[in-house]
Design a protein around this motif. Structure first.
Motif, PDB file in Angstrom:
ATOM      1  N   ARG A  20      10.740  96.081 -62.523  1.00 58.17           N
ATOM      2  CA  ARG A  20       9.751  95.580 -61.591  1.00 58.17           C
ATOM      3  C   ARG A  20       8.359  95.612 -62.233  1.00 58.17           C
ATOM      4  O   ARG A  20       7.555  94.699 -62.049  1.00 58.17           O
ATOM      5  N   SER A  21       8.080  96.672 -62.993  1.00 61.25           N
ATOM      6  CA  SER A  21       6.769  96.772 -63.636  1.00 61.25           C
ATOM      7  C   SER A  21       6.584  95.668 -64.666  1.00 61.25           C
ATOM      8  O   SER A  21       5.490  95.095 -64.797  1.00 61.25           O
ATOM      9  N   PHE A  22       7.651  95.352 -65.409  1.00 60.10           N
ATOM     10  CA  PHE A  22       7.546  94.281 -66.400  1.00 60.10           C
ATOM     11  C   PHE A  22       7.394  92.916 -65.732  1.00 60.10           C
ATOM     12  O   PHE A  22       6.662  92.057 -66.207  1.00 60.10           O
ATOM     13  N   GLY A  23       8.122  92.719 -64.617  1.00 61.16           N
ATOM     14  CA  GLY A  23       7.982  91.467 -63.884  1.00 61.16           C
ATOM     15  C   GLY A  23       6.565  91.275 -63.369  1.00 61.16           C
ATOM     16  O   GLY A  23       6.001  90.175 -63.429  1.00 61.16           O
ATOM     17  N   ALA A  24       5.964  92.351 -62.858  1.00 60.44           N
ATOM     18  CA  ALA A  24       4.591  92.275 -62.366  1.00 60.44           C
ATOM     19  C   ALA A  24       3.604  92.068 -63.510  1.00 60.44           C
ATOM     20  O   ALA A  24       2.622  91.319 -63.377  1.00 60.44           O
ATOM     21  N   LEU A  25       3.853  92.731 -64.639  1.00 58.57           N
ATOM     22  CA  LEU A  25       2.969  92.577 -65.799  1.00 58.57           C
ATOM     23  C   LEU A  25       2.995  91.137 -66.303  1.00 58.57           C
ATOM     24  O   LEU A  25       1.949  90.555 -66.635  1.00 58.57           O
ATOM     25  N   ALA A  26       4.187  90.542 -66.354  1.00 58.58           N
ATOM     26  CA  ALA A  26       4.301  89.138 -66.760  1.00 58.58           C
ATOM     27  C   ALA A  26       3.552  88.238 -65.787  1.00 58.58           C
ATOM     28  O   ALA A  26       2.850  87.297 -66.184  1.00 58.58           O
ATOM     29  N   ARG A  27       3.680  88.532 -64.495  1.00 62.08           N
ATOM     30  CA  ARG A  27       2.966  87.749 -63.488  1.00 62.08           C
ATOM     31  C   ARG A  27       1.454  87.861 -63.686  1.00 62.08           C
ATOM     32  O   ARG A  27       0.721  86.880 -63.585  1.00 62.08           O
ATOM     33  N   GLY A  28       0.992  89.066 -63.967  1.00 61.03           N
ATOM     34  CA  GLY A  28      -0.429  89.277 -64.174  1.00 61.03           C
ATOM     35  C   GLY A  28      -0.955  88.549 -65.397  1.00 61.03           C
ATOM     36  O   GLY A  28      -2.060  87.979 -65.364  1.00 61.03           O
ATOM     37  N   LEU A  29      -0.187  88.583 -66.474  1.00 61.49           N
ATOM     38  CA  LEU A  29      -0.612  87.871 -67.683  1.00 61.49           C
ATOM     39  C   LEU A  29      -0.716  86.377 -67.432  1.00 61.49           C
ATOM     40  O   LEU A  29      -1.672  85.721 -67.881  1.00 61.49           O
ATOM     41  N   ARG A  30       0.250  85.824 -66.696  1.00 61.22           N
ATOM     42  CA  ARG A  30       0.188  84.398 -66.376  1.00 61.22           C
ATOM     43  C   ARG A  30      -1.029  84.088 -65.507  1.00 61.22           C
ATOM     44  O   ARG A  30      -1.691  83.061 -65.676  1.00 61.22           O
ATOM     45  N   ALA A  31      -1.330  84.978 -64.552  1.00 62.63           N
ATOM     46  CA  ALA A  31      -2.477  84.763 -63.661  1.00 62.63           C
ATOM     47  C   ALA A  31      -3.793  84.738 -64.436  1.00 62.63           C
ATOM     48  O   ALA A  31      -4.745  84.068 -64.030  1.00 62.63           O
ATOM     49  N   LEU A  32      -3.834  85.452 -65.558  1.00 63.84           N
ATOM     50  CA  LEU A  32      -5.043  85.484 -66.389  1.00 63.84           C
ATOM     51  C   LEU A  32      -5.073  84.357 -67.419  1.00 63.84           C
ATOM     52  O   LEU A  32      -5.988  84.286 -68.240  1.00 63.84           O
ATOM     53  N   GLY A  33      -4.062  83.487 -67.394  1.00 63.37           N
ATOM     54  CA  GLY A  33      -4.051  82.339 -68.288  1.00 63.37           C
ATOM     55  C   GLY A  33      -3.332  82.550 -69.602  1.00 63.37           C
ATOM     56  O   GLY A  33      -3.426  81.716 -70.507  1.00 63.37           O
ATOM     57  N   HIS A  34      -2.595  83.649 -69.737  1.00 67.56           N
ATOM     58  CA  HIS A  34      -1.854  83.934 -70.966  1.00 67.56           C
ATOM     59  C   HIS A  34      -0.381  83.565 -70.800  1.00 67.56           C
ATOM     60  O   HIS A  34       0.071  83.231 -69.701  1.00 67.56           O
ATOM     61  N   GLU A  35       0.362  83.632 -71.884  1.00 65.50           N
ATOM     62  CA  GLU A  35       1.785  83.261 -71.856  1.00 65.50           C
ATOM     63  C   GLU A  35       2.637  84.471 -72.210  1.00 65.50           C
ATOM     64  O   GLU A  35       2.743  84.845 -73.379  1.00 65.50           O
ATOM     65  N   PRO A  36       3.273  85.099 -71.204  1.00 68.14           N
ATOM     66  CA  PRO A  36       4.151  86.226 -71.499  1.00 68.14           C
ATOM     67  C   PRO A  36       5.558  85.774 -71.868  1.00 68.14           C
ATOM     68  O   PRO A  36       6.074  84.792 -71.325  1.00 68.14           O
ATOM     69  N   LEU A  37       6.152  86.480 -72.811  1.00 65.50           N
ATOM     70  CA  LEU A  37       7.562  86.311 -73.146  1.00 65.50           C
ATOM     71  C   LEU A  37       8.253  87.641 -72.852  1.00 65.50           C
ATOM     72  O   LEU A  37       7.669  88.696 -73.041  1.00 65.50           O
ATOM     73  N   VAL A  38       9.477  87.591 -72.363  1.00 61.42           N
ATOM     74  CA  VAL A  38      10.236  88.808 -72.093  1.00 61.42           C
ATOM     75  C   VAL A  38      11.518  88.773 -72.909  1.00 61.42           C
ATOM     76  O   VAL A  38      12.350  87.878 -72.727  1.00 61.42           O
ATOM     77  N   LEU A  39      11.683  89.727 -73.824  1.00 60.40           N
ATOM     78  CA  LEU A  39      12.874  89.816 -74.664  1.00 60.40           C
ATOM     79  C   LEU A  39      13.829  90.827 -74.044  1.00 60.40           C
ATOM     80  O   LEU A  39      13.443  91.963 -73.759  1.00 60.40           O
ATOM     81  N   ALA A  40      15.082  90.404 -73.827  1.00 59.70           N
ATOM     82  CA  ALA A  40      16.070  91.261 -73.176  1.00 59.70           C
ATOM     83  C   ALA A  40      17.437  91.047 -73.809  1.00 59.70           C
ATOM     84  O   ALA A  40      17.668  90.062 -74.523  1.00 59.70           O
ATOM     85  N   ALA A  41      18.341  91.957 -73.546  1.00 58.68           N
ATOM     86  CA  ALA A  41      19.701  91.854 -74.077  1.00 58.68           C
ATOM     87  C   ALA A  41      20.505  90.826 -73.287  1.00 58.68           C
ATOM     88  O   ALA A  41      20.172  90.492 -72.147  1.00 58.68           O
ATOM     89  N   GLY A  42      21.578  90.352 -73.887  1.00 59.01           N
ATOM     90  CA  GLY A  42      22.517  89.503 -73.185  1.00 59.01           C
ATOM     91  C   GLY A  42      23.518  90.345 -72.425  1.00 59.01           C
ATOM     92  O   GLY A  42      23.522  91.575 -72.541  1.00 59.01           O
ATOM     93  N   PRO A  43      24.376  89.705 -71.615  1.00 57.13           N
ATOM     94  CA  PRO A  43      24.480  88.262 -71.411  1.00 57.13           C
ATOM     95  C   PRO A  43      23.446  87.743 -70.420  1.00 57.13           C
ATOM     96  O   PRO A  43      22.749  88.526 -69.780  1.00 57.13           O
ATOM     97  N   ALA A  44      23.392  86.415 -70.299  1.00 61.87           N
ATOM     98  CA  ALA A  44      22.471  85.792 -69.351  1.00 61.87           C
ATOM     99  C   ALA A  44      22.854  86.167 -67.927  1.00 61.87           C
ATOM    100  O   ALA A  44      24.014  86.457 -67.633  1.00 61.87           O
ATOM    101  N   GLY A  45      21.872  86.162 -67.036  1.00 57.21           N
ATOM    102  CA  GLY A  45      22.107  86.469 -65.632  1.00 57.21           C
ATOM    103  C   GLY A  45      21.837  85.273 -64.751  1.00 57.21           C
ATOM    104  O   GLY A  45      21.157  84.321 -65.149  1.00 57.21           O
ATOM    105  N   SER A  46      22.339  85.328 -63.526  1.00 51.98           N
ATOM    106  CA  SER A  46      22.217  84.189 -62.615  1.00 51.98           C
ATOM    107  C   SER A  46      20.784  83.969 -62.139  1.00 51.98           C
ATOM    108  O   SER A  46      20.453  82.883 -61.652  1.00 51.98           O
TER     109      SER A  46
END
Length: 369
Positions: A20-46
Motif C-alpha cells: 500500500r505504501s508503494f502504491g501511494a508513493l507511485a501515486r504521489g510521484l505521478r501527481a508531482l509530474g514524475h514517472e514511477p516504475l514498479v519492479l516486482a516478481a512474477g507471475p503477472a496478476g489480474s
C-alpha cells in the motif's frame, strides 16, 4: 524524472502495508509530474493494469503465497536478477531507484547501474549482525525509515542513523471526515469494524474469542490473504480460527472478504471505532491511520506506533492484560459521549500529513533530486 520502486511482492490492492505504501508513493510521484516504475516478481496478476508503471521481472517467479525461504531460494543464484534489474534500470534511464526492503526489495543486492542513486526503505529494524541488512545499509545512498517511530527504533538499536531521512508512509485514498451528527449515531449504535491481513501476529482470533458475553453491537472483520506470509500456512490457520470464533457469535460477528485500497477508508467511515489487536509492535499501521483519517477512533495495545499515531484519538490497553482489556477500553470509549467526540475530532489531524504527494516529495528530497 523516472523513479523505480522495487518490491518483489508488489501487487495492486494487496492487503499489505508495504504494498500500500508503494502504491501511494507511485501515486504521489505521478501527481508531482514524475514517472514511477514498479519492479516486482512474477507471475503477472489480474490487477496489474491498475499500476501503469508495473514491470514483472522474468528472473524471479514466486509461489502464492511466498515466504522468506521462497525468496531466498529464488535468489540462490543472484546473478540473473542482478543482471535483469540492472538492465531494466539502464534501459528505462531511471534517475533513482528505491529498494522496498532488504530482501523482498533487493536492497542487499542493490543492482543499480553506476550513476543511479538508490534509497533503502526501512519498514522493520533488522538484527544488527544480519549480513543482508548490513549489506543493504552500506549499499544505499540514503536510508529511509517509513515512520518517525522506525527512525527512533534505529537509534535505540545503536545504529548510525545520522544520515537517515524519514520518508513517511502515505494513505492511498483520502476522504473527508464523517460529519458530527452522523458520527454521534455511529457512537451509539454503529458497528465496530476491523481490517487486517490474515496473520497470526495480528491477534484477531484471540480478540474474537475474548468478545464479552454482554457485547451487543455488530463486529465486522475484513480478513484478507496476501501473496506472502511469515509462517507457511499461517494465513489459512488464522482464517479458520477467526471463522470458528465468529461462528460462536453469528448474530454479532461477521467475517467479510478483502477490500481494495480505495475502499478501506469508506468502510471505516461507517464504523463507531476500530481495534488494532496486533501483539507485536506495528511500525506504522495503515488501518489505524485510515480509520483516523475519517474520524474513527482507534483502540489498541500500548506498543509500537499505534499509540503514537492515534494519540488523543484513541485508547490503549496494556499488552499483558490481553485482548479482553481492548474490549473494556472500547466499551468505555463508546459510552463516553464527550470523550468520544474529542477523540473523533482529533483523529483526522493525526494523519493529515501522510499524503502521497508529501511522501513523494520526501523521497525526492532524500535522494537529493
Amino acid at each position: 524524472m523516472r523513479i523505480a520502486l522495487c518490491l518483489l511482492s508488489y501487487r495492486p490492492d494487496q492487503p499489505s502495508g508495504i504494498d500500500r505504501s508503494f502504491g501511494a508513493l507511485a501515486r504521489g510521484l505521478r501527481a508531482l509530474g514524475h514517472e514511477p516504475l514498479v519492479l516486482a516478481a512474477g507471475p503477472a496478476g489480474s490487477l496489474d493494469d491498475r499500476e501503469p508503471g508495473l514491470i514483472r521481472l522474468k528472473s524471479v517467479v514466486l509461489p502464492h503465497p511466498a515466504t522468506n525461504a521462497d525468496v531466498l531460494a529464488a535468489l540462490a543464484d543472484p546473478a540473473p536478477v542482478v543482471e535483469e534489474v540492472s538492465a531494466v534500470l539502464a534501459e528505462q534511464q531511471v534517475d533513482a531507484v528505491c529498494w522496498g526492503d532488504t530482501l523482498w526489495g533487493l536492497g542487499y543486492l542493490s543492482p543499480a547501474p553506476g550513476g543511479v542513486k538508490s534509497a533503502l526503505m526501512v519498514h522493520k529494524i533488522r538484527p544488527g549482525a544480519e549480513d543482508r541488512w548490513q549489506r543493504a545499509l552500506a549499499a544505499a545512498d540514503v536510508v529511509c525509515p517509513a515512520s518517525d517511530y522506525l527512525a527512533d527504533c534505529g537509534v535505540q538499536a545503536g545504529l548510525d542513523t545520522a544520515s537517515w531521512v524519514t520518508v513517511p508512509n502515505a494513505l492511498h485514498t483520502l476522504l473527508p471526515p464523517v460529519p458530527d451528527g452522523r458520527r454521534e449515531l455511529l457512537r451509539t449504535a454503529g458497528p465496530v469494524r476491523i481490517v487486517s491481513r490474515a496473520d497470526p501476529a495480528k491477534g484477531l482470533a484471540e480478540l474474537l474469542e475474548a468478545l464479552p458475553a454482554a457485547w451487543d453491537r455488530p463486529v465486522e472483520v475484513v480478513l484478507a490473504e496476501a501473496g506472502f506470509e511469515l509462517q507457511p500456512g499461517g494465513q489459512q490457520r488464522t482464517l479458520q480460527a477467526c471463522r470458528a470464533a465468529a461462528a460462536r457469535r453469528p448474530e454479532l460477528v461477521r467475517i467479510r472478504p478483502a477490500l481494495g485500497w480505495s475502499e478501506v477508508p469508506e468502510f471505516f467511515a461507517g464504523a463507531a471505532a476500530t481495534v488494532i489487536s496486533t501483539r507485536v509492535p506495528e511500525t506504522f499501521c495503515f488501518t489505524a491511520a485510515e480509520a483516523l483519517s475519517v474520524g474513527t477512533p482507534v483502540v489498541g495495545f500500548d506498543l509500537g506506533n499505534v499509540p503514537r499515531l492515534a494519540g488523543p484519538a484513541g485508547r490503549t490497553a496494556a499488552l499483558e492484560d490481553g485482548p479482553g482489556a481492548l474490549w473494556e477500553q472500547l466499551a468505555d470509549l463508546l459510552a463516553d459521549e464527550a470523550g468520544y467526540r474529542r477523540a473523533s475530532a482529533a483523529a483526522p489531524g493525526r494523519v493529515e500529513r501522510f499524503t502521497p504527494a508529501e511522501s513523494a516529495r520526501a523521497l525526492l528530497a532524500a535522494l537529493g533530486l
